[in-house]
Design a protein around this motif. Structure first.
Motif, PDB file in Angstrom:
ATOM      1  N   VAL A 382       0.925  -1.073  -0.186  1.00 54.71           N
ATOM      2  CA  VAL A 382      -0.084  -0.045  -0.126  1.00 54.71           C
ATOM      3  C   VAL A 382       0.771   1.349  -0.197  1.00 54.71           C
ATOM      4  O   VAL A 382       0.327   2.339  -0.368  1.00 54.71           O
ATOM      5  CB  VAL A 382      -1.081   0.235   1.207  1.00 54.71           C
ATOM      6  CG1 VAL A 382      -2.149  -1.287   1.093  1.00 54.71           C
ATOM      7  CG2 VAL A 382      -0.159   0.131   2.584  1.00 54.71           C
ATOM      8  N   THR A 386       0.924   1.154  -5.378  1.00 57.42           N
ATOM      9  CA  THR A 386      -0.520   1.821  -5.301  1.00 57.42           C
ATOM     10  C   THR A 386      -0.832   2.860  -6.378  1.00 57.42           C
ATOM     11  O   THR A 386      -0.092   3.536  -6.338  1.00 57.42           O
ATOM     12  CB  THR A 386      -0.984   2.196  -3.745  1.00 57.42           C
ATOM     13  OG1 THR A 386      -0.807   0.919  -2.831  1.00 57.42           O
ATOM     14  CG2 THR A 386      -2.432   2.630  -3.761  1.00 57.42           C
ATOM     15  N   ASN A 389      -5.637   4.636  -5.218  1.00 58.67           N
ATOM     16  CA  ASN A 389      -6.065   4.024  -3.881  1.00 58.67           C
ATOM     17  C   ASN A 389      -6.398   2.555  -4.210  1.00 58.67           C
ATOM     18  O   ASN A 389      -7.185   2.016  -3.490  1.00 58.67           O
ATOM     19  CB  ASN A 389      -7.255   4.865  -3.340  1.00 58.67           C
ATOM     20  CG  ASN A 389      -6.874   6.319  -3.106  1.00 58.67           C
ATOM     21  OD1 ASN A 389      -6.093   6.411  -2.526  1.00 58.67           O
ATOM     22  ND2 ASN A 389      -8.111   7.039  -3.429  1.00 58.67           N
ATOM     23  N   SER A 391      -4.562  -1.043  -4.431  1.00 57.89           N
ATOM     24  CA  SER A 391      -2.974  -2.086  -4.361  1.00 57.89           C
ATOM     25  C   SER A 391      -3.270  -3.572  -4.818  1.00 57.89           C
ATOM     26  O   SER A 391      -4.206  -3.999  -4.388  1.00 57.89           O
ATOM     27  CB  SER A 391      -2.550  -1.951  -3.054  1.00 57.89           C
ATOM     28  OG  SER A 391      -1.050  -2.149  -3.082  1.00 57.89           O
ATOM     29  N   LYS A 413      -5.631  -7.915   6.307  1.00 58.59           N
ATOM     30  CA  LYS A 413      -6.098  -7.023   5.336  1.00 58.59           C
ATOM     31  C   LYS A 413      -7.061  -5.934   5.661  1.00 58.59           C
ATOM     32  O   LYS A 413      -6.825  -4.808   5.157  1.00 58.59           O
ATOM     33  CB  LYS A 413      -6.539  -8.037   4.331  1.00 58.59           C
ATOM     34  CG  LYS A 413      -7.049  -7.086   3.047  1.00 58.59           C
ATOM     35  CD  LYS A 413      -7.613  -8.331   1.944  1.00 58.59           C
ATOM     36  CE  LYS A 413      -7.894  -7.673   0.716  1.00 58.59           C
ATOM     37  NZ  LYS A 413      -9.282  -7.233   0.668  1.00 58.59           N
ATOM     38  N   GLU A 414      -8.024  -5.862   6.503  1.00 53.00           N
ATOM     39  CA  GLU A 414      -9.179  -5.126   6.572  1.00 53.00           C
ATOM     40  C   GLU A 414      -8.496  -4.022   7.282  1.00 53.00           C
ATOM     41  O   GLU A 414      -8.753  -2.509   7.102  1.00 53.00           O
ATOM     42  CB  GLU A 414     -10.230  -5.602   7.253  1.00 53.00           C
ATOM     43  CG  GLU A 414     -11.341  -4.495   7.499  1.00 53.00           C
ATOM     44  CD  GLU A 414     -12.603  -5.251   8.331  1.00 53.00           C
ATOM     45  OE1 GLU A 414     -13.572  -4.359   8.559  1.00 53.00           O
ATOM     46  OE2 GLU A 414     -12.770  -6.634   8.235  1.00 53.00           O
ATOM     47  N   GLU A 417      -6.072  -2.018   5.107  1.00 53.84           N
ATOM     48  CA  GLU A 417      -6.879  -1.180   4.056  1.00 53.84           C
ATOM     49  C   GLU A 417      -7.473   0.218   4.717  1.00 53.84           C
ATOM     50  O   GLU A 417      -7.396   1.278   4.268  1.00 53.84           O
ATOM     51  CB  GLU A 417      -7.951  -1.857   3.609  1.00 53.84           C
ATOM     52  CG  GLU A 417      -7.453  -3.108   2.473  1.00 53.84           C
ATOM     53  CD  GLU A 417      -8.473  -3.987   1.954  1.00 53.84           C
ATOM     54  OE1 GLU A 417      -8.745  -4.447   0.760  1.00 53.84           O
ATOM     55  OE2 GLU A 417      -9.688  -4.010   2.676  1.00 53.84           O
ATOM     56  N   LYS A 418      -7.931  -0.159   5.924  1.00 59.45           N
ATOM     57  CA  LYS A 418      -8.645   0.975   6.648  1.00 59.45           C
ATOM     58  C   LYS A 418      -7.553   2.192   6.948  1.00 59.45           C
ATOM     59  O   LYS A 418      -7.913   3.435   6.700  1.00 59.45           O
ATOM     60  CB  LYS A 418      -9.463   0.415   7.941  1.00 59.45           C
ATOM     61  CG  LYS A 418     -10.061   1.657   8.595  1.00 59.45           C
ATOM     62  CD  LYS A 418     -10.672   1.181   9.888  1.00 59.45           C
ATOM     63  CE  LYS A 418     -11.579   2.039  10.524  1.00 59.45           C
ATOM     64  NZ  LYS A 418     -12.292   1.337  11.757  1.00 59.45           N
ATOM     65  N   SER A 420      -4.656   2.795   5.402  1.00 62.14           N
ATOM     66  CA  SER A 420      -4.352   3.274   4.395  1.00 62.14           C
ATOM     67  C   SER A 420      -5.088   3.874   3.443  1.00 62.14           C
ATOM     68  O   SER A 420      -4.682   4.563   2.414  1.00 62.14           O
ATOM     69  CB  SER A 420      -3.508   2.273   3.522  1.00 62.14           C
ATOM     70  OG  SER A 420      -4.255   1.199   3.116  1.00 62.14           O
ATOM     71  N   THR A 422      -6.770   2.404   1.376  1.00 62.23           N
ATOM     72  CA  THR A 422      -6.368   1.604  -0.037  1.00 62.23           C
ATOM     73  C   THR A 422      -7.150   0.308  -0.129  1.00 62.23           C
ATOM     74  O   THR A 422      -7.212  -0.527   0.949  1.00 62.23           O
ATOM     75  CB  THR A 422      -5.035   1.389   0.055  1.00 62.23           C
ATOM     76  OG1 THR A 422      -4.258   2.561  -0.231  1.00 62.23           O
ATOM     77  CG2 THR A 422      -4.514   0.770  -1.404  1.00 62.23           C
ATOM     78  N   THR A 423      -7.558  -0.067  -1.416  1.00 63.39           N
ATOM     79  CA  THR A 423      -8.407  -1.320  -1.257  1.00 63.39           C
ATOM     80  C   THR A 423      -6.988  -2.268  -2.011  1.00 63.39           C
ATOM     81  O   THR A 423      -6.385  -2.036  -2.959  1.00 63.39           O
ATOM     82  CB  THR A 423      -9.375  -1.242  -2.569  1.00 63.39           C
ATOM     83  OG1 THR A 423     -10.413  -0.396  -1.965  1.00 63.39           O
ATOM     84  CG2 THR A 423      -9.883  -2.610  -2.707  1.00 63.39           C
ATOM     85  N   ILE A 424      -6.946  -3.580  -1.196  1.00 62.59           N
ATOM     86  CA  ILE A 424      -6.027  -4.110  -1.798  1.00 62.59           C
ATOM     87  C   ILE A 424      -6.410  -5.568  -2.242  1.00 62.59           C
ATOM     88  O   ILE A 424      -7.313  -6.360  -1.957  1.00 62.59           O
ATOM     89  CB  ILE A 424      -5.087  -4.858  -0.301  1.00 62.59           C
ATOM     90  CG1 ILE A 424      -4.615  -3.663   0.257  1.00 62.59           C
ATOM     91  CG2 ILE A 424      -3.824  -5.747  -0.887  1.00 62.59           C
ATOM     92  CD1 ILE A 424      -3.872  -4.046   1.848  1.00 62.59           C
TER      93      ILE A 424
END
Length: 704
Positions: A382, A386, A389, A391, A413-414, A417-418, A420, A422-424
């Motif tokens: 991330v 990236t 937004n 990754s 993961k969650e 993501e929260k 950063s 960013t959606t991984i």
């Protein structure tokens, strides 16, 4: 009719067509006989039963089985006498045996014995995916699946070498011809039909096996080192300000690009704990002390492990388990505490560390939790892989370990993501079994295990060029699963982005040149500039005859040199780590290029080559950024840029016996040999591999 069920002995390759009625056996037998200009053996029962039907409308009965068997055997022996290299048998006694058992519930012992004894080099099991055709002596089409299953199980139970043929008659013929041609080559190389079928079912192209056998026999040519790549001689050196500028350039252009991080992560952590496994196998706590073992084995690694034990991220977990298992643990002697600690660490009932992938092992102790490499790679991803937004992270894994990866990712993961924003996206792929190698002994004879089966070995990380080739991204960051750091993610991010920025800059220049060449807009002056960039920026040494080319031929040559995938590779100062490094290398055509070369690729008996190796100043930390699309936005076929003549012969063991195996050209060695290559010096902080568990005691993996 002579009542004889014996086959004539022969060196002719005999192929038996085997399957239920109306599955294309006769058609295929005729086609193959015509193609190979040889004989085929018709089905004796067809004429025999047709004659019965036409005479008095009698159908087949149990008493017909033996006359059919005798007639079929005689017909096969008759055709064999005039066959040319191959004989294709529309049917055989095994078919008669199956029908006898299916329709009449028994098989004459003579027929059963002969059916089992009759030998064919290969059975083609004909599938039921062709339309059923009615005639006077065929049953109904109902129940074809059940009948097919019986035929298939018969081949399995009697251990006959078979391959299933499906598809229409054209595709079946094409497939059968390919198989038969390869079978003949296999026979010439001394492989059995069973070996051939094993290789086929494993999915390895037979030309790969022939190549491997040739390599085992003749060896692999060593690399011809010209000199080490050094600063300003193949390795680009940047100031801190320049790194920051390149990273900013990457950030300014990344939103228009599809970016992915690629992490080779297949296999278990066996080597990471090798010295501990050896200790458990060789140590008897009733007979000696651990210190005596260390002295006897000169095992410095074990000494380091024990001294640093409390600093490992898994220490408290193991310690807690030990106190559950041994209520009197606190009163035990130190040797027993250390011995039980190692036992629990490796025991399949507890942490089972040596049999899990490195990716899920505890690497870093934070104030709030323990992180594994998967978490660290998601964190890195991330930060630098990236765009918009989003990754993208791709792991190569073993099928048996994918569940462990998914569980570990679900746990973090969650949260990442929260934090950063960013959606991984996570994806996985497996090392293709078709890239596996067979094993041979020291006499180059193919090795079988105690069950008589071939032993296949994965083709090494060079096989992952296929996985990389399947990705659809503009920029791909590559980093090994164990090269993570507990601290300084900001510095890691800076240098990774800078490598990406260099790649984008180079791509823009290369793509611009290629478009001009395509449009015919290159002048003589442009040509001079392009050649200068090739030499100064892209490390391409032009051949001595280049200046003799016509202008058009020069452009064609330059287009060929430029139109390739590009890699930018970070290089760190050589601190004595085992592995590959950057060198100027000459190929068999006399062309000199930058390559990453492993020690095993160098002729260490050659003093000159050894000296060049020892003079190397830098090391390959597997820190790559790759561009795998051309100037038109089309994906390159990366397999076209592999040096197929490189690779490795490795020595392993099978059931305690020494064997040789072949590994494909390494992913960043021979598999990328013909890419455009740029080496960049990066700080040691970017290289923090965990090759043995003791590496976790180094500062990069310890809390600050």
């Amino acid at each position: 009719m002579e009542k004889d069920l014996r086959q004539q002995k022969t060196t002719i390759i005999k192929i038996a067509l085997f399957g239920p009625e109306s599955t294309g056996k006769t058609t295929l037998a005729k086609q193959l006989a015509e193609y190979y200009e040889t004989e085929w053996v018709p089905e004796f029962a067809r004429d025999y039963l047709q004659e019965k039907w036409e005479e008095n409308k009698h159908i087949c009965v149990a008493d017909d089985m033996m006359p059919i068997a005798y007639g079929q055997t005689a017909l096969e022996n008759q055709k064999l006498a005039s066959a040319n290299k191959y004989l294709f048998c529309d049917t055989n006694l095994m078919v008669t045996k199956v029908f006898s058992e299916m329709y009449y519930g028994f098989c004459d012992p003579l027929l059963n014995e002969a059916a089992l004894k009759h030998e064919y080099d290969l059975f083609f099991l004909t599938d039921i995916d062709v339309p059923w055709e009615k005639d006077d002596i065929r049953d109904t089409p109902e129940g074809r699946e059940t009948v097919f299953s019986v035929f298939k199980q018969t081949l399995i139970d009697t251990k006959k070498p078979f391959i299933t043929l499906s598809g229409d008659k054209e595709s079946r013929l094409k497939k059968a011809i390919s198989i038969i041609d390869n079978l003949a080559l296999a026979k010439d190389k001394g492989l059995s039909s069973e070996d051939f079928v094993e290789i086929y079912n494993h999915g390895i192209p037979f030309e790969n096996i022939l190549k491997q056998l040739d390599i085992f026999k003749n060896g692999i040519a060593k690399s011809s080192l010209i000199s080490p790549a050094t600063i300003n001689n193949g390795i680009l050196s940047l100031s801190q300000t320049e790194f920051e500028e390149k990273a900013a350039f990457f950030d300014n252009h990344k939103e228009n690009l599809k970016i992915k991080k690629f992490v080779p992560a297949s296999g278990a952590a066996t080597r990471m704990f090798k010295f501990l496994t050896a200790f458990l196998n060789d140590f008897d706590i009733q007979k000696e002390t651990i210190n005596a073992y260390i002295n006897r084995k000169k095992d410095k690694e074990l000494a380091i492990f024990i001294v640093g034990m409390e600093k490992f991220p898994f220490f408290k977990t193991i310690d807690k388990k030990l106190r559950e298992l041994y209520p009197d643990f606190e009163t035990l002697e130190r040797d027993y505490k250390n011995y039980y600690f190692i036992q629990v660490l490796l025991s399949s009932d507890y942490l089972n560390a040596a049999n899990k992938p490195k990716a899920v092992l505890p690497f870093h102790l934070y104030k709030t939790h323990i992180a594994n490499p998967i978490e660290e790679h998601l964190n890195e991803c991330v930060h630098y892989a990236t765009a918009n937004n989003v990754s993208n992270l791709h792991f190569t894994v073993s099928e048996m370990h994918q569940d462990l990866f998914e569980t570990a990712i679900d746990q973090v993961k969650e949260k990442i993501e929260k934090e950063s924003g960013t959606t991984i996206n996570i994806a996985y792929s497996y090392q293709n079994k078709s890239t596996d190698s067979i094993n041979v002994d020291i006499q180059n004879k193919i090795v079988h295990n105690s069950n008589g089966s071939l032993v296949f070995r994965p083709g090494g990380h060079g096989a992952l060029i296929e996985n990389l080739n399947n990705l659809d991204s503009d920029i791909i960051f590559i980093k090994n699963i164990d090269n993570v750091i507990q601290n300084h993610i900001d510095k890691i991010t800076l240098y990774k982005k800078a490598l990406g920025g260099i790649l984008i800059e180079v791509q823009q220049k290369v793509f611009d040149y290629l478009r001009k060449i395509e449009k015919g807009e290159v002048t003589e002056n442009d040509l001079v500039e392009i050649v200068d960039v090739l030499i100064q920026k892209l490390n391409i040494q032009m051949t001595s005859d280049f200046n003799k080319f016509t202008f058009e031929n020069k452009l064609a040559k330059i287009k060929e040199l430029l139109d390739r995938p590009i890699r930018v590779c970070g290089m760190v100062r050589n601190e004595g780590e085992p592995g590959g490094g950057p060198f100027w290398v000459m190929n068999e055509k006399g062309e000199v290029s930058l390559q990453i070369v492993e020690t095993s690729q160098v002729d260490l008996a050659n003093k000159r080559q050894l000296q060049i190796l020892e003079d190397a100043t830098h090391f390959n930390p597997v820190d790559l950024v790759c561009g795998i699309k051309n100037y038109k936005g089309e994906k390159f076929d990366l397999k076209q840029f592999v040096d197929q003549k490189s690779g490795f012969i490795v020595e392993k063991s099978v059931e305690g016996k020494p064997v040789k195996s072949y590994e494909l050209p390494g992913l960043w060695n021979g598999s990328m040999a013909n890419w455009l290559t740029i080496f960049v010096a990066v700080p040691l902080i970017t290289f923090n591999p965990v090759k043995t568990v003791n590496d976790l005691l180094k500062a990069a993996h310890q809390p600050q």
